[in-house]
Scaffold this active site. Structure first.
Site, mmCIF file in Angstrom:
data_model
loop_
_atom_site.group_PDB
_atom_site.id
_atom_site.type_symbol
_atom_site.label_atom_id
_atom_site.label_comp_id
_atom_site.label_asym_id
_atom_site.label_seq_id
_atom_site.Cartn_x
_atom_site.Cartn_y
_atom_site.Cartn_z
ATOM 1 C CG ASP A 1 -1.751 -1.322 1.113
ATOM 2 O OD1 ASP A 1 -1.911 -1.680 0.570
ATOM 3 O OD2 ASP A 1 -2.691 -1.193 2.169
ATOM 4 C CE LYS B 1 -3.632 -4.331 1.512
ATOM 5 N NZ LYS B 1 -4.190 -3.982 2.286
ATOM 6 C CB CYS C 1 -2.179 -2.815 5.316
ATOM 7 S SG CYS C 1 -3.329 -2.439 5.141
HETATM 8 N N1 TIU Z 1 -2.413 0.094 3.962
HETATM 9 C C1 TIU Z 1 -2.921 0.617 5.934
HETATM 10 O O1 TIU Z 1 -2.312 0.426 6.420
HETATM 11 N N2 TIU Z 1 -4.357 1.225 5.638
HETATM 12 C C2 TIU Z 1 -4.356 2.156 6.565
HETATM 13 O O2 TIU Z 1 -6.243 2.627 6.837
HETATM 14 N N3 TIU Z 1 -3.644 2.548 7.857
HETATM 15 C C3 TIU Z 1 -4.050 2.899 8.973
HETATM 16 O O3 TIU Z 1 -2.777 3.507 9.393
HETATM 17 N N4 TIU Z 1 -5.325 3.393 8.946
#
Ligand code: TIU
Length: 234
Positions: free
Chosen positions: A24, A129, A162
């Site tokens: 991500d 995802k 994530c």
């Molecule tokens: N990619 C990921 O970690 N999504 C989140 O929403 N992370 C947060 O720390 N909010």
């Protein structure tokens, strides 16, 4: 075999059977105006890991080993976004709302793209995802097994959301996982520190952690032949 100094003990991996999994690294989390900021976070911290991630990505590519990128994203009709996820908390903009980089966390919108510095190259796997974990409701496990992958080296954001969820999912599926300490970040430094510690505690209950330098050094001696993970491609 390559060996990297890691916690709780050295991590041994065969690059031809290993994938670099980049979680991500999207504008939605790293740049102002995206999902991360709508949740009330200071997104400035996350950009600092980009150079270290780039070094590992380039070395991994040069070795000819498999690269996987993930994006947390939803279909434009939000059919894959549970109301519990969209309605949770009090964000300034909810998933699907229009923001400065397009609709928040929606596939194909400018903010949902992986940042240019780490953009996927042709032939690399890109997984969209809908959840925090990279294995939930995706084809990732099948894609890795088709290619004979047994070891996963993780980078990306955020460490305790994530990245941690994906590494735990991978561990339960039988992969040996290494998290690169300087290639992951959180909006909350204390959560990053706690996550690294809990991953390698209890004899590596979830996996290993290490600075990226060990992987960079190990990869200088490696050239995957191209017939291993590629041979089982559909
Ligand atoms: N990619 C990921 O970690 N999504 C989140 O929403 N992370 C947060 O720390 N909010």
């Amino acid at each position: 075999m390559s060996t990297v100094a890691a916690l709780p003990f050295p991590y041994v991996f065969e690059p031809a059977r290993s994938a670099l999994v980049i979680i991500d690294m999207q504008r939605d989390f790293i740049e102002p105006g995206g999902f991360g900021e709508t949740l009330g976070n200071d997104v400035g911290l996350l950009a600092a890991i980009v150079p270290a991630c780039q070094r590992v990505l380039h070395a991994w590519r040069a070795a000819g080993a498999l690269v996987v990128h993930t994006r947390e994203s939803h279909a434009p009709d939000l059919s894959d976004c549970p109301p519990a996820k969209r309605l949770r908390g009090d964000p300034s903009l909810r998933i699907g709302d229009a923001g400065p980089m397009g609709r928040i966390l929606v596939r194909g919108e400018p903010g949902n793209a992986i940042i240019d510095a780490l953009a996927p190259a042709p032939g690399e796997i890109v997984i969209d995802k809908p959840g925090k974990g990279a294995f939930h409701a995706t084809r990732l496990d099948a894609a890795l097994r088709e290619r004979g992958i047994t070891h996963l080296v993780f980078m990306g954001v955020t460490t305790e959301v994530c990245v941690q969820t994906s590494m735990r999912e991978a561990n339960d599926r039988g992969y040996d996982c290494l998290l690169l300490e300087d290639c992951t970040e959180s909006y909350f430094p204390r959560f990053k520190a706690a996550t690294l510690e809990m991953m390698h505690a209890q004899g590596g209950i979830v996996g290993w952690t290490a600075p990226s330098v060990g992987v960079l050094t190990a990869l200088t001696a490696v050239q995957v032949s191209g017939t291993e993970w590629m041979s089982s491609r559909a």
